[in-house]
Design a protein around this motif. Structure first.
Motif, mmCIF file in Angstrom:
data_model
loop_
_atom_site.group_PDB
_atom_site.id
_atom_site.type_symbol
_atom_site.label_atom_id
_atom_site.label_comp_id
_atom_site.label_asym_id
_atom_site.label_seq_id
_atom_site.Cartn_x
_atom_site.Cartn_y
_atom_site.Cartn_z
ATOM 1 N N ALA A 199 15.762 11.852 17.235
ATOM 2 C CA ALA A 199 17.172 11.502 17.420
ATOM 3 C C ALA A 199 17.703 10.626 16.287
ATOM 4 O O ALA A 199 18.860 10.739 15.889
ATOM 5 C CB ALA A 199 17.373 10.813 18.765
ATOM 6 N N ASP A 200 16.864 9.755 15.731
ATOM 7 C CA ASP A 200 17.312 8.840 14.675
ATOM 8 C C ASP A 200 17.038 9.382 13.270
ATOM 9 O O ASP A 200 17.237 8.701 12.286
ATOM 10 C CB ASP A 200 16.620 7.487 14.848
ATOM 11 C CG ASP A 200 15.106 7.588 14.736
ATOM 12 O OD1 ASP A 200 14.566 8.693 14.962
ATOM 13 O OD2 ASP A 200 14.467 6.583 14.407
ATOM 14 N N ARG A 201 16.599 10.617 13.167
ATOM 15 C CA ARG A 201 16.243 11.204 11.872
ATOM 16 C C ARG A 201 17.385 12.071 11.336
ATOM 17 O O ARG A 201 17.919 12.913 12.051
ATOM 18 C CB ARG A 201 14.989 12.071 11.992
ATOM 19 C CG ARG A 201 13.817 11.372 12.618
ATOM 20 C CD ARG A 201 13.091 10.581 11.591
ATOM 21 N NE ARG A 201 11.858 10.068 12.183
ATOM 22 C CZ ARG A 201 11.299 8.954 11.811
ATOM 23 N NH1 ARG A 201 11.800 8.248 10.842
ATOM 24 N NH2 ARG A 201 10.193 8.544 12.369
ATOM 25 N N LYS A 202 17.694 11.876 10.069
ATOM 26 C CA LYS A 202 18.695 12.724 9.423
ATOM 27 C C LYS A 202 18.004 13.961 8.874
ATOM 28 O O LYS A 202 16.847 13.916 8.472
ATOM 29 C CB LYS A 202 19.367 11.963 8.278
ATOM 30 C CG LYS A 202 20.249 10.832 8.750
ATOM 31 C CD LYS A 202 20.922 10.159 7.586
ATOM 32 C CE LYS A 202 21.802 9.015 8.079
ATOM 33 N NZ LYS A 202 22.439 8.299 6.981
ATOM 34 N N GLY A 203 18.721 15.063 8.853
ATOM 35 C CA GLY A 203 18.185 16.282 8.259
ATOM 36 C C GLY A 203 17.211 17.037 9.130
ATOM 37 O O GLY A 203 16.494 17.906 8.653
ATOM 38 N N VAL A 204 17.152 16.688 10.430
ATOM 39 C CA VAL A 204 16.274 17.407 11.357
ATOM 40 C C VAL A 204 17.150 18.062 12.418
ATOM 41 O O VAL A 204 17.972 17.411 13.051
ATOM 42 C CB VAL A 204 15.252 16.469 12.039
ATOM 43 C CG1 VAL A 204 14.369 17.245 13.003
ATOM 44 C CG2 VAL A 204 14.400 15.744 11.005
ATOM 45 N N ARG A 205 16.977 19.372 12.587
ATOM 46 C CA ARG A 205 17.714 20.062 13.649
ATOM 47 C C ARG A 205 16.766 20.955 14.439
ATOM 48 O O ARG A 205 15.689 21.298 13.960
ATOM 49 C CB ARG A 205 18.912 20.837 13.104
ATOM 50 C CG ARG A 205 18.597 21.957 12.177
ATOM 51 C CD ARG A 205 19.901 22.617 11.701
ATOM 52 N NE ARG A 205 19.699 23.454 10.565
ATOM 53 C CZ ARG A 205 20.049 24.730 10.502
ATOM 54 N NH1 ARG A 205 20.640 25.303 11.538
ATOM 55 N NH2 ARG A 205 19.838 25.444 9.420
#
Length: 196
Positions: free
Chosen positions: A32-38
């Motif tokens: 949830a707090d990671r950018k660039g992960v979907r």
């Protein structure tokens, strides 16, 4: 479990694909707090990504549930860029323990392990083992060059773990993974392949 910080050092965008909504829900919480992960709800035979859109594909702890490897390899080849890497782990049908059991078979061996009554009640699905010789051929037939093969979990035995200390077993594991792959020794086989 997914180790996002490790992969974030390698790639700027990470896409998690799973056919289980429950697993993706857990993954979303972890990243949830990671950018660039979907995350994408889909299966390995039908990944909703454009052609040649990925630099690498990791398929770990998935082939236990794949009955149509050819379809997966076609899909991975479709979404990978030329020279992109494919890391695959399979459960090995012909590992040493199964071969030793076949010397004195109690029943005919199958590539599919059926869950027992209690596991069926819990909703467990069948667990599929694969012949790494067949998988190797299919990988190459789908436009990949195999770069490296490793035999993994070679010393996964309660008896061995009681006799030898863990650091020693880890040392042996690291030293012998490539050599034992020649014999399809361990219960898990890893392939590193590159798209031609």
């Amino acid at each position: 479990l997914f180790r996002s910080p490790f992969y974030e050092k390698q790639w700027t965008e990470i896409i998690l694909v799973d056919s289980s909504a429950d697993q993706l829900k857990k993954a979303k919480k972890r990243v949830a707090d990671r950018k660039g992960v979907r995350v994408i709800l889909s299966n390995a035979q039908n990944i909703p990504l454009p052609n040649q859109s990925c630099d690498a594909v990791l398929c770990i702890r998935v082939f236990h549930y794949v009955s149509t490897p050819q379809e997966v390899f076609q899909e991975v080849s479709r979404i990978l860029k030329p020279s992109g890497y494919f890391i695959l782990e399979i459960p090995n049908k012909i590992h040493i323990r199964n071969r030793l059991k076949s010397v004195f078979p109690k029943r005919e061996s199958s590539s599919i392990e059926q869950p027992n009554k209690q596991e069926k009640e819990k909703g467990r699905i069948s667990f599929i083992n694969h012949d790494p010789r067949t998988i190797s051929k299919l990988i190459e037939l789908n436009g990949f060059e195999i770069v490296k093969i490793l035999s993994v979990s070679n010393f996964r035995s309660a008896i061995i773990k009681k006799i030898f200390p863990t650091p020693f077993l880890l040392f042996l594991e690291k030293m012998l993974q490539k050599k034992l792959a020649f014999f399809w020794f361990g219960p898990s086989i890893y392939f590193l392949a590159r798209k031609k």
